[in-house]
Design a protein around this motif. Structure first.
Motif, PDB file in Angstrom:
ATOM      1  N   LEU A 189       1.515  86.155  39.470  1.00  5.32           N
ATOM      2  CA  LEU A 189       1.936  84.825  39.020  1.00  5.32           C
ATOM      3  C   LEU A 189       3.145  84.864  38.091  1.00  5.32           C
ATOM      4  CD1 LEU A 189      -1.545  83.263  38.143  1.00  5.32           C
ATOM      5  CD2 LEU A 189      -0.160  82.794  40.157  1.00  5.32           C
ATOM      6  N   HIS A 190       3.219  85.853  37.247  1.00  4.96           N
ATOM      7  CA  HIS A 190       4.220  85.885  36.184  1.00  4.96           C
ATOM      8  C   HIS A 190       5.673  85.855  36.649  1.00  4.96           C
ATOM      9  CE1 HIS A 190       1.991  86.430  32.318  1.00  4.96           C
ATOM     10  NE2 HIS A 190       1.029  86.403  33.215  1.00  4.96           N
ATOM     11  N   PRO A 191       6.056  86.495  37.740  1.00 11.35           N
ATOM     12  CA  PRO A 191       7.478  86.434  38.115  1.00 11.35           C
ATOM     13  C   PRO A 191       7.993  85.022  38.384  1.00 11.35           C
ATOM     14  CG  PRO A 191       6.442  88.274  39.188  1.00 11.35           C
ATOM     15  CD  PRO A 191       5.331  87.466  38.568  1.00 11.35           C
ATOM     16  N   GLY A 192       7.115  84.055  38.580  1.00 11.70           N
ATOM     17  CA  GLY A 192       7.547  82.670  38.761  1.00 11.70           C
ATOM     18  C   GLY A 192       8.362  82.160  37.584  1.00 11.70           C
ATOM     19  N   VAL A 193       8.212  82.796  36.414  1.00 12.48           N
ATOM     20  CA  VAL A 193       8.983  82.387  35.240  1.00 12.48           C
ATOM     21  C   VAL A 193      10.484  82.599  35.466  1.00 12.48           C
ATOM     22  CG1 VAL A 193       8.982  84.550  33.924  1.00 12.48           C
ATOM     23  CG2 VAL A 193       8.899  82.352  32.714  1.00 12.48           C
ATOM     24  N   LEU A 194      10.861  83.446  36.415  1.00 19.90           N
ATOM     25  CA  LEU A 194      12.282  83.677  36.703  1.00 19.90           C
ATOM     26  C   LEU A 194      12.958  82.423  37.259  1.00 19.90           C
ATOM     27  CD1 LEU A 194      12.150  87.269  38.221  1.00 19.90           C
ATOM     28  CD2 LEU A 194      12.999  86.596  35.964  1.00 19.90           C
ATOM     29  N   PHE A 195      12.190  81.446  37.716  1.00 16.21           N
ATOM     30  CA  PHE A 195      12.762  80.182  38.185  1.00 16.21           C
ATOM     31  C   PHE A 195      13.111  79.252  37.016  1.00 16.21           C
ATOM     32  CE2 PHE A 195      10.252  81.182  42.109  1.00 16.21           C
ATOM     33  CZ  PHE A 195      11.326  81.264  42.971  1.00 16.21           C
ATOM     34  N   THR A 196      12.681  79.588  35.821  1.00 20.28           N
ATOM     35  CA  THR A 196      12.855  78.714  34.667  1.00 20.28           C
ATOM     36  C   THR A 196      13.947  79.242  33.739  1.00 20.28           C
ATOM     37  OG1 THR A 196      11.309  79.881  33.223  1.00 20.28           O
ATOM     38  CG2 THR A 196      10.361  78.246  34.728  1.00 20.28           C
ATOM     39  N   PRO A 197      14.452  78.397  32.858  1.00 21.93           N
ATOM     40  CA  PRO A 197      15.403  78.867  31.838  1.00 21.93           C
ATOM     41  C   PRO A 197      14.643  79.422  30.628  1.00 21.93           C
ATOM     42  CG  PRO A 197      15.205  76.499  31.693  1.00 21.93           C
ATOM     43  CD  PRO A 197      14.328  76.941  32.853  1.00 21.93           C
ATOM     44  N   HIS A 198      13.895  80.502  30.832  1.00 17.50           N
ATOM     45  CA  HIS A 198      13.012  81.016  29.786  1.00 17.50           C
ATOM     46  C   HIS A 198      13.749  81.645  28.616  1.00 17.50           C
ATOM     47  CE1 HIS A 198      13.486  85.224  31.013  1.00 17.50           C
ATOM     48  NE2 HIS A 198      13.527  84.735  32.234  1.00 17.50           N
ATOM     49  N   CYS A 199      14.942  82.136  28.837  1.00 18.97           N
ATOM     50  CA  CYS A 199      15.784  82.698  27.756  1.00 18.97           C
ATOM     51  C   CYS A 199      15.044  83.746  26.938  1.00 18.97           C
ATOM     52  CB  CYS A 199      16.314  81.599  26.849  1.00 18.97           C
ATOM     53  SG  CYS A 199      17.255  80.347  27.711  1.00 18.97           S
ATOM     54  N   GLY A 200      14.142  84.480  27.568  1.00 15.94           N
ATOM     55  CA  GLY A 200      13.432  85.543  26.874  1.00 15.94           C
ATOM     56  C   GLY A 200      12.307  85.087  25.962  1.00 15.94           C
ATOM     57  N   ARG A 201      12.015  83.783  25.952  1.00 15.75           N
ATOM     58  CA  ARG A 201      10.942  83.268  25.087  1.00 15.75           C
ATOM     59  C   ARG A 201       9.574  83.652  25.649  1.00 15.75           C
ATOM     60  NH1 ARG A 201      12.004  77.124  25.340  1.00 15.75           N
ATOM     61  NH2 ARG A 201      12.687  77.778  27.386  1.00 15.75           N
ATOM     62  N   PRO A 202       8.596  83.848  24.782  1.00 14.14           N
ATOM     63  CA  PRO A 202       7.227  84.055  25.252  1.00 14.14           C
ATOM     64  C   PRO A 202       6.755  82.811  26.016  1.00 14.14           C
ATOM     65  CG  PRO A 202       7.441  84.617  22.934  1.00 14.14           C
ATOM     66  CD  PRO A 202       8.716  83.939  23.338  1.00 14.14           C
ATOM     67  N   TYR A 203       5.932  83.005  27.012  1.00 17.41           N
ATOM     68  CA  TYR A 203       5.495  81.888  27.842  1.00 17.41           C
ATOM     69  C   TYR A 203       4.010  82.006  28.164  1.00 17.41           C
ATOM     70  CZ  TYR A 203       6.076  85.368  31.521  1.00 17.41           C
ATOM     71  OH  TYR A 203       5.996  86.510  32.274  1.00 17.41           O
ATOM     72  N   TYR A 204       3.467  80.928  28.677  1.00 16.53           N
ATOM     73  CA  TYR A 204       2.053  80.886  29.032  1.00 16.53           C
ATOM     74  C   TYR A 204       1.872  79.925  30.206  1.00 16.53           C
ATOM     75  CZ  TYR A 204       2.264  76.572  26.317  1.00 16.53           C
ATOM     76  OH  TYR A 204       2.606  75.338  25.850  1.00 16.53           O
ATOM     77  N   ALA A 205       0.755  80.052  30.892  1.00 17.03           N
ATOM     78  CA  ALA A 205       0.424  79.119  31.974  1.00 17.03           C
ATOM     79  C   ALA A 205      -0.080  77.837  31.329  1.00 17.03           C
ATOM     80  CB  ALA A 205      -0.636  79.717  32.887  1.00 17.03           C
ATOM     81  N   MET A 206       0.759  76.803  31.370  1.00 22.53           N
ATOM     82  CA  MET A 206       0.432  75.547  30.708  1.00 22.53           C
ATOM     83  C   MET A 206      -0.496  74.687  31.564  1.00 22.53           C
ATOM     84  SD  MET A 206       3.038  72.714  29.134  1.00 22.53           S
ATOM     85  CE  MET A 206       3.880  72.380  30.658  1.00 22.53           C
ATOM     86  N   GLN A 207      -0.305  74.750  32.895  1.00 28.15           N
ATOM     87  CA  GLN A 207      -1.073  73.871  33.777  1.00 28.15           C
ATOM     88  C   GLN A 207      -1.105  74.458  35.184  1.00 28.15           C
ATOM     89  OE1 GLN A 207       0.447  69.847  33.736  1.00 28.15           O
ATOM     90  NE2 GLN A 207       0.055  69.628  35.900  1.00 28.15           N
ATOM     91  N   THR A 208      -2.201  74.314  35.836  1.00 31.10           N
ATOM     92  CA  THR A 208      -2.360  74.683  37.248  1.00 31.10           C
ATOM     93  C   THR A 208      -3.185  73.599  37.909  1.00 31.10           C
ATOM     94  OG1 THR A 208      -2.233  77.048  36.819  1.00 31.10           O
ATOM     95  CG2 THR A 208      -3.340  76.383  38.822  1.00 31.10           C
ATOM     96  N   ARG A 209      -2.716  73.115  39.053  1.00 33.82           N
ATOM     97  CA  ARG A 209      -3.453  72.050  39.732  1.00 33.82           C
ATOM     98  C   ARG A 209      -4.665  72.597  40.467  1.00 33.82           C
ATOM     99  NH1 ARG A 209      -3.551  69.661  44.710  1.00 33.82           N
ATOM    100  NH2 ARG A 209      -1.731  70.741  45.474  1.00 33.82           N
ATOM    101  N   LYS A 210      -4.516  73.761  41.120  1.00 34.95           N
ATOM    102  CA  LYS A 210      -5.613  74.264  41.949  1.00 34.95           C
ATOM    103  C   LYS A 210      -5.559  75.780  42.034  1.00 34.95           C
ATOM    104  CE  LYS A 210      -7.402  73.745  46.668  1.00 34.95           C
ATOM    105  NZ  LYS A 210      -7.144  73.139  47.973  1.00 34.95           N
ATOM    106  N   TYR A 211      -6.724  76.397  41.975  1.00 36.81           N
ATOM    107  CA  TYR A 211      -6.882  77.832  42.146  1.00 36.81           C
ATOM    108  C   TYR A 211      -7.853  78.000  43.305  1.00 36.81           C
ATOM    109  CZ  TYR A 211      -7.854  82.711  40.954  1.00 36.81           C
ATOM    110  OH  TYR A 211      -7.987  84.065  40.974  1.00 36.81           O
TER     111      TYR A 211
END
Length: 180
Positions: A47-69
């Motif tokens: 799941l984590h590489p999906g952060v490459l689609f965002t402008p994360h700028c090296g900031r720590p991140y977390y899974a804020m929301q998921t609709r379905k697992y």
């Protein structure tokens, strides 16, 4: 991210083409003693590489929301090589990750993930538990034809072939390393 070790750091390669990416999660051996724990690790790693689609700028991140697992299989025996096919919806700013085993069997789909970001300055007690992954884009002229997102890749099998059938294009490839 948090300073998870071992199986949680198993992403070996990422191929990205537009709003899609293919992630290889590889381990040295099959886990037979605690395969359910390996499942947690490869799901997280996939799941984590999906952060490459965002402008994360090296900031720590977390899974804020998921609709379905959605769990598509409970068989955890084929766990040495996993694949995550991630699609990004820029309008919703979410990713969907479909995770396959080495036989190409769909294992898990995590739909509409949204990433949240925070500053490590807000978490001084957790600052020593954070790490950064530096992904390096592989120069396009060094990407071999076997490094393309194509169903002919010998490691891409089964249902994953179907998911990637429309992708036969050159893409960016990333190789990563952890920076403490």
């Amino acid at each position: 991210g948090n300073d998870y070790q071992g199986d949680f750091r198993a992403v070996s390669d990422i191929w990205r083409a537009g709003n899609e990416m293919l992630v290889r999660v590889a381990y040295d051996a099959v886990e037979t003693v605690y395969p359910e724990l390996r499942c947690c690790a490869w799901t997280d790693a996939g799941l984590h590489p999906g952060v490459l689609f965002t402008p994360h700028c090296g900031r720590p991140y977390y899974a804020m929301q998921t609709r379905k697992y959605a769990l598509h299989s409970t068989d955890r025996s084929c766990n040495q090589l996993m694949w995550s096919h991630i699609t990004y919806d820029p309008a919703a700013d979410t990713t969907t990750s479909s995770i396959y085993n080495a036989r190409g069997e769909l294992m898990t789909v995590v739909t509409d993930c949204r990433t949240g970001f925070f500053s490590s300055k807000l978490l001084p007690s957790a600052a020593d538990k954070l790490y950064t992954v530096r992904w390096v884009e592989v120069p396009q002229d060094s990407v071999k034809s076997t490094d393309r997102l194509v169903p002919a890749d010998p490691d891409v099998k089964g249902g994953l072939q179907g998911a990637l059938a429309g992708l036969s294009i050159d893409c960016m490839q990333y190789r990563g390393g952890v920076v403490a």
